[in-house]
Design an enzyme around this catalytic site. Structure first.
Site, short mmCIF file in Angstrom:
data_model
loop_
_atom_site.label_atom_id
_atom_site.label_comp_id
_atom_site.label_asym_id
_atom_site.label_seq_id
_atom_site.Cartn_x
_atom_site.Cartn_y
_atom_site.Cartn_z
N GLU A 157 0.49 -0.96 -0.13
CA GLU A 157 0.18 0.05 -0.10
C GLU A 157 1.13 1.19 0.13
OE1 GLU A 157 -2.92 -0.44 3.16
OE2 GLU A 157 -3.80 -1.97 2.17
N GLU A 355 -5.36 -9.02 0.92
CA GLU A 355 -5.69 -8.74 2.47
C GLU A 355 -7.27 -8.36 2.15
OE1 GLU A 355 -3.99 -4.85 4.49
OE2 GLU A 355 -1.95 -5.55 3.88
C1 GBH Z 1 -3.91 -2.30 5.87
O1 GBH Z 1 -4.54 -0.51 5.27
C2 GBH Z 1 -2.79 -2.62 6.27
O2 GBH Z 1 -2.03 -2.86 5.17
C3 GBH Z 1 -3.24 -2.92 7.55
O3 GBH Z 1 -1.73 -3.06 8.07
C4 GBH Z 1 -3.62 -2.51 8.35
O4 GBH Z 1 -4.01 -3.16 9.51
C5 GBH Z 1 -5.27 -2.72 8.05
O5 GBH Z 1 -5.28 -2.69 7.23
C6 GBH Z 1 -6.70 -2.30 8.99
O6 GBH Z 1 -6.18 -1.13 9.16
O7 GBH Z 1 -9.83 7.00 5.08
O8 GBH Z 1 -8.67 8.09 3.90
O9 GBH Z 1 -7.84 6.70 4.65
C7 GBH Z 1 -5.21 -0.57 5.02
C8 GBH Z 1 -5.50 1.16 4.64
C9 GBH Z 1 -7.82 1.75 4.86
C10 GBH Z 1 -6.78 2.65 3.96
C11 GBH Z 1 -9.22 2.14 4.74
C12 GBH Z 1 -7.89 3.05 2.90
C13 GBH Z 1 -9.63 4.53 3.52
C14 GBH Z 1 -9.38 6.23 3.42
N1 GBH Z 1 -7.15 1.61 3.79
N2 GBH Z 1 -8.72 3.82 4.01
S1 GBH Z 1 -8.98 7.20 4.34
#
Ligand code: GBH
Length: 463
Positions: A157, A355
């Site tokens: 990511e 994931e």
């Molecule tokens: C993953 O990221 C990770 O790879 C992992 O390490 C983590 O534990 C897992 O998810 C749970 O969180 O609201 O602007 O952030 C997910 C990351 C979450 C990024 C949702 C985008 C929505 C946009 N994502 N997010 S924002």
């Protein structure tokens, strides 16, 4: 493939990341990472560094075919570069022997957000040198562990690393600059390409968080036509969140509609001749992390969100759907659409859901941990995934996020994504109902026709 089964050889697994489970932050000569410095919680996490044999045993008992974990750069290069720390590599050596001994196929991610702090002090991802150091790190790890790791993922990511780490600053290292976020994103992609080169003939992929972007109306009905303003809002966020990474890595070019946004915030000097050829080196596998869609609509007065520089006039919306404990809308159909979209827009690359999972407030009792919501969440997403395969998307596997309740980044220990409950006072692990349910899915390589009988909230309360 029957109505509920998956293709033969479909890869079932679980994912974790180093900083979120390992602990042992100064064991074996490990150096500090940006997350040790940034995180308020001391990072003992699940003490996996010492308890990995038990954790591998759990995966074996659950019948996992595959395990996706990440290597901590600061274990291998305590200062980020220079001479490799053999004791750090030894840990992954032992872990891999354990994993392979359990009959589980390892998938290793080289960067899951934990930059060595000394590289951050030298400029971090906005500095081009960091990409070069990453390639050296990839070469060292590949040389030592490549005989046993079948598939490497370079980055997890990169959008999160760049835009939450350097844009909004809610993640480590906590910097807040649109220019830094865009240059970080470019250097992360360059790092990916250089590392893929350094790994030579190995199988290499990258993991992206693909966030389907839609309006509130489209969450209810995906075929809903959009006003011109809403279509523009959706396109702008899609460019920032998804196409910014997909297009350079899989098509060798930045999206035309994004370049002016980058130029305004950061100039274009950091994008040098030849970079895109390196970045677009063909990969064997695209890892897709899917949790939730991004829901937006046009709203002229709205200022830009610092995680999405250039998003002036776009409102991020809440929707009246079911949500996880983190408030993320649960929209399983999006997983199917994302996979089919990738298959048609970026053909020729195998896909893997690296994931998918959710945090919920688990019902912890003496007899068991009854996480009915997690079971439905995974089940519904697997049905969606299956329909994407049926529609022709080349999806080769599925990994649940995550094996253990762990250290959820800026949110600390209160978020529970695990199939396995961890009591952080004692480090005791206990299987949740979802773990046993997932074991059965893996065993039969599919779902059941009738939705499985599982405890309802009422029966749980009665126990
Ligand atoms: C993953 O990221 C990770 O790879 C992992 O390490 C983590 O534990 C897992 O998810 C749970 O969180 O609201 O602007 O952030 C997910 C990351 C979450 C990024 C949702 C985008 C929505 C946009 N994502 N997010 S924002």
């Amino acid at each position: 493939m029957s109505a509920t089964s998956f293709p033969e050889g479909f890869v079932w697994g679980v994912s974790t990341s180093a900083f979120q489970i390992e602990g042992g932050t100064s064991a074996g000569g490990r150096g500090p990472s940006i997350w040790d410095v940034f995180s308020a919680d001391r990072a003992e996490a699940c003490d996996h560094y010492h308890r990995y044999p038990e954790d591998v045993r759990l995966m074996k008992d659950l019948g996992m075919a595959a395990y996706r974990f990440s290597v901590s750069w600061a274990r291998v290069f305590p200062d980020g570069s220079g001479k490799a720390n053999q004791a750090g590599l030894d840990f992954y050596d032992r872990l891999l022997d354990e994993v392979l001994g359990a009959g589980i196929t390892p998938y290793a991610t080289l960067y899951h957000w934990d930059l060595p702090q000394s590289l951050e002090d030298a400029g971090g991802w906005p500095s081009r040198d960091t990409a070069r150091h990453f390639a050296d790190y990839a070469a060292a790890v590949g040389e030592r562990l490549g005989d046993r790791v079948g598939t490497w993922f370079t980055l997890n990511e990169p959008w999160v690393s760049a835009f939450l780490g350097y844009g909004s600053g809610i993640h480590a290292p906590g910097r807040k600059s649109a220019a830094d976020a865009f240059t970080a994103a470019h250097h992360l992609m360059l790092a990916h390409g250089l590392a893929a080169q350094a790994l030579g003939d190995a199988k290499v992929g990258v993991v992206l968080n693909i966030s389907p972007v839609m309006t509130p109306g489209q969450v209810a009905d995906p075929s809903r036509p959009l006003s011109e303003e809403d279509a523009d809002a959706v396109a702008r966020i899609d460019a920032l969140a998804n196409r910014q990474f997909l297009d350079p890595m899989l098509r060798g070019a930045y999206p035309a509609d994004l370049l002016p946004v980058i130029e305004r915030a950061a100039g274009l000097d950091h994008i040098r001749d030849g970079d895109l050829e390196v970045i677009a080196r063909p990969i064997d596998l695209l890892g897709v992390n899917y949790y939730t869609p991004l829901v937006v609509q046009a709203q002229p007065s709205e200022p830009a969100d610092p995680a999405f520089p250039g998003s002036e006039g776009v409102l991020f919306c809440t929707v009246p759907t079911a949500v996880t404990a983190m408030g993320w809308p649960i929209v399983p159909g999006c997983l199917s659409r994302v996979l089919q979209h990738l298959a048609t827009e970026y053909p020729g690359t195998d896909l893997m859901v690296t994931e998918n999972g959710a945090d919920f407030v688990d019902v912890v009792t003496g007899e068991g941990i009854h996480d009915v919501e997690r079971i439905s969440f995974i089940e519904e997403h697997l049905r969606a995934l299956r329909s994407a395969i049926e529609a022709g998307a080349p999806v080769r596997g599925y990994f649940v996020w995550t094996l253990l309740d762990n250290l959820e980044w800026a949110d600390g220990y209160r978020r529970k994504f695990g199939l396995v409950h961890v009591d952080f006072a004692t480090q005791r692990r206990r299987l949740k109902d979802s773990a046993l349910w997932y074991r059965d899915v893996v065993r039969r390589n599919g779902l059941t026709d009738t939705r499985p009988k599982r405890p309802t909230l009422e029966t749980v309360a009665a126990r």
